[in-house]
Write an enzyme that holds these catalytic residues in place. Structure first.
Site, PDB file in Angstrom:
ATOM      1  N   ASP A   1      -0.254   4.170   7.828  1.00 39.49           N
ATOM      2  CA  ASP A   1      -0.687   2.969   7.099  1.00 39.49           C
ATOM      3  C   ASP A   1      -2.143   3.131   6.630  1.00 39.49           C
ATOM      4  OD1 ASP A   1      -0.397  -0.060   6.498  1.00 39.49           O
ATOM      5  OD2 ASP A   1      -2.183   0.038   7.754  1.00 39.49           O
TER       6      ASP A   1
ATOM      7  N   LYS B   1       0.820  -1.226   0.000  1.00 36.63           N
ATOM      8  CA  LYS B   1       0.000   0.000   0.000  1.00 36.63           C
ATOM      9  C   LYS B   1       0.843   1.261   0.000  1.00 36.63           C
ATOM     10  CE  LYS B   1       0.488  -1.665   4.347  1.00 36.63           C
ATOM     11  NZ  LYS B   1       0.242  -2.807   5.163  1.00 36.63           N
TER      12      LYS B   1
ATOM     13  N   GLY C   1       2.217  -9.599  19.563  1.00 39.22           N
ATOM     14  CA  GLY C   1       2.562  -9.690  18.149  1.00 39.22           C
ATOM     15  C   GLY C   1       1.577  -8.990  17.221  1.00 39.22           C
TER      16      GLY C   1
ATOM     17  N   LYS D   1      -3.808   3.445   2.643  1.00 39.39           N
ATOM     18  CA  LYS D   1      -4.955   2.679   2.136  1.00 39.39           C
ATOM     19  C   LYS D   1      -6.089   3.616   1.720  1.00 39.39           C
ATOM     20  CE  LYS D   1      -3.629  -1.187   5.123  1.00 39.39           C
ATOM     21  NZ  LYS D   1      -3.740  -1.687   6.510  1.00 39.39           N
TER      22      LYS D   1
ATOM     23  N   GLY E   1      -6.452  -6.174   3.584  1.00 44.29           N
ATOM     24  CA  GLY E   1      -6.074  -7.589   3.532  1.00 44.29           C
ATOM     25  C   GLY E   1      -7.017  -8.459   2.742  1.00 44.29           C
TER      26      GLY E   1
HETATM   27  N1  HSE Z   1      -0.214  -3.079   9.934  1.00 47.09           N
HETATM   28  C1  HSE Z   1      -1.408  -3.349   9.204  1.00 47.09           C
HETATM   29  C2  HSE Z   1      -2.594  -3.355  10.196  1.00 47.09           C
HETATM   30  C3  HSE Z   1      -1.304  -4.669   8.500  1.00 47.09           C
HETATM   31  O1  HSE Z   1      -2.391  -3.303  11.405  1.00 47.09           O
HETATM   32  O2  HSE Z   1      -3.722  -3.376   9.747  1.00 47.09           O
HETATM   33  C4  HSE Z   1      -2.041  -4.771   7.216  1.00 47.09           C
HETATM   34  O3  HSE Z   1      -1.818  -3.769   6.302  1.00 47.09           O
END
Ligand code: HSE
Length: 454
Positions: A213, A117, A199, A217, A146
């Site tokens: 992020d 992305k 994690g 998107k 995803g």
């Molecule tokens: N780091 C991203 C999230 C993973 O937490 O959604 C998928 O792009």
């Protein structure tokens, strides 16, 4: 480009030969799902899809995943330049070497499938232009949300519509953190540490928690929804790091949840404001009764309003090995299906024909129209609320709800929480400056945008 002749083992057509760049979580998932569902996928694609070469710096790990039947190399150029490969799947991530390799793969006449992305939001225009010139596809279903097939929904399923807006929970890490903060009343830092331990969050979670992020998107969604070029540099980006547990609690008392939303909205100028496109990521109050408010934990959801279809919502896992592999393989099947079709007439990268992209501007955040949650620390004195509401009335900002926390025994200050109706951001900025200058307002206000999307 390589030819795709017939082969007895694959029915009418020969296999699609795939080269993988990077075999971490998503690459491993892609290899496994392609192996497990190979018959089903071949029946759908009309030919088999075979990973024939993998490039990864960690050759030993790559070989442990793919076994001896697949060639493993450390140098990615061994994949992008290989005449025996039809499609390059880029799973390296980032804007650096990934850009060079994708452009080289295109230059060598290969189709590209990517989950990247960041790369598309920042360099997508250059990459799509190169691909169109060369007559190859760049497919990127895995880049947004995803496993949710939102790119296909927007480009194909909703193609009859004028999209009005999209609002999405498109970052699982931040949604997990916000869910934990709300359910357990914990502070941001404490939940982030736990998310890292479990994690969910990366060791360096900056891109997630600062909203970058999600903005990558949202940039892709805006381009596809409104037929504009990628313009990540014009997106307004605000993460969740400054969000306080008490605002989540107050919001809940008022019937709202706070989510990090990626929002893009068409503004047609009918309200007297300049037309343009809103493109923004920020913590947002949404009424708890809305479906999207129930999206908890690391799940993603994208809510789309089209003029013909009305409201649609897409929900699923936004990350993880097999959910993301599901999207990568869907793209590989799409590529396989187009091998026998006219390159000029494939589904366009950004849903609109390249020569029909619009120059409608992305609006600055000051021109955005939204409602607000305001929390003010005030002296517990007569007339304080009247002063505040007068300033808002002067700015023609209408109040929707007021909540005042009862001061504790002996306390001479308190919190006032106000919800406003929709206004233009520059009006609230001016009004808040006046409110914060009042001697009875004791600190800078907390201001969180609120959307009651209908
Ligand atoms: N780091 C991203 C999230 C993973 O937490 O959604 C998928 O792009």
């Amino acid at each position: 480009m390589t030819s795709h002749g017939s082969s007895a083992s694959n029915g009418k057509f020969g296999p699609v030969r795939v080269g993988l760049l990077g075999i971490g979580t998503v690459g491993g998932g892609t290899f496994e799902v392609l192996r497990r569902n190979q018959d089903e996928i071949r029946r759908r694609a009309g030919r088999s899809i075979e990973i024939v070469k993998v490039a990864d710096l960690d050759v030993a790990r790559a070989r442990a995943i793919v076994g001896d039947a697949v060639e493993v190399v450390a140098d990615a150029r061994g994949v992008v330049e290989d005449p025996g490969i039809d499609v390059v799947v880029e799973l390296i991530g980032g804007y650096g070497i990934a850009r060079t390799l994708v452009l080289e793969a295109i230059a060598h006449g290969k189709h590209v499938v990517t989950a990247n992305k960041a790369l598309l939001a920042v360099h997508g225009n250059e990459i799509f232009a190169a691909a169109s010139k060369k007559g190859v596809m760049v497919a990127f279903e895995a880049a947004v949300a995803g496993g949710i097939p939102i790119i296909k929904a927007l480009r194909e399923g909703l193609t009859a519509n004028r999209i009005e807006w999209i609002a999405g929970i498109i970052n699982g890490t931040t949604n997990f953190i916000l869910s934990e903060m709300r359910e357990r009343g914990l502070a941001f830092d404490a939940v982030l540490q736990e998310a890292q331990r479990l994690g969910y969050a990366e060791a360096d979670p900056t891109f997630d928690i600062e909203g970058i992020d999600a903005a990558h998107k949202a940039t892709i969604l805006a381009a596809i929804a409104f037929g504009v070029p990628m313009q990540f540099d014009k997106a307004y980006v605000e993460g969740i790091t400054r969000l306080q547990a008490e605002d989540i609690r107050y919001a809940e008392q008022l019937g709202y949840r706070i989510k990090l939303l990626g929002i893009t909205r068409r503004r047609d100028g009918s309200d007297g404001e300049p037309p343009g496109i809103e493109l923004r990521v920020h913590p947002t109050l949404i009424p708890a009764r809305r479906l999207i408010a129930s999206v908890e934990g690391a799940m993603n959801a994208v809510w789309v309003k089209g003029d013909a279809v009305g409201h649609t919502m897409y929900y699923g896992k936004g990350a993880g090995a097999e959910p993301t592999a599901s999207a990568v393989i869907a793209d590989l099947v799409d590529v396989a299906r187009t091998f026998t079709s006219d390159p000029e007439n494939r589904v366009p990268h950004l849903a609109f024909q390249a020569e029909s992209l619009s120059d409608t501007p992305i609006l600055p955040i000051e021109a955005v129209q939204t409602a607000y949650y305001l929390r003010l620390r005030v002296a517990d004195e007569p007339g304080v609320l009247a002063d505040i509401t007068r300033i808002l009335a002067d700015a023609r900002i209408s109040i929707d709800a007021v909540l005042q926390r009862e001061p504790a025994e002996g306390e001479n200050q308190t919190d006032i929480i106000l919800l406003t109706h929709r206004t233009i951001e520059r009006q609230i900025i001016t009004a808040m400056a006046r409110i914060e200058a009042l001697p009875t307002v004791l600190s800078k206000a907390i201001r969180i945008r609120l959307e009651d999307l209908v």
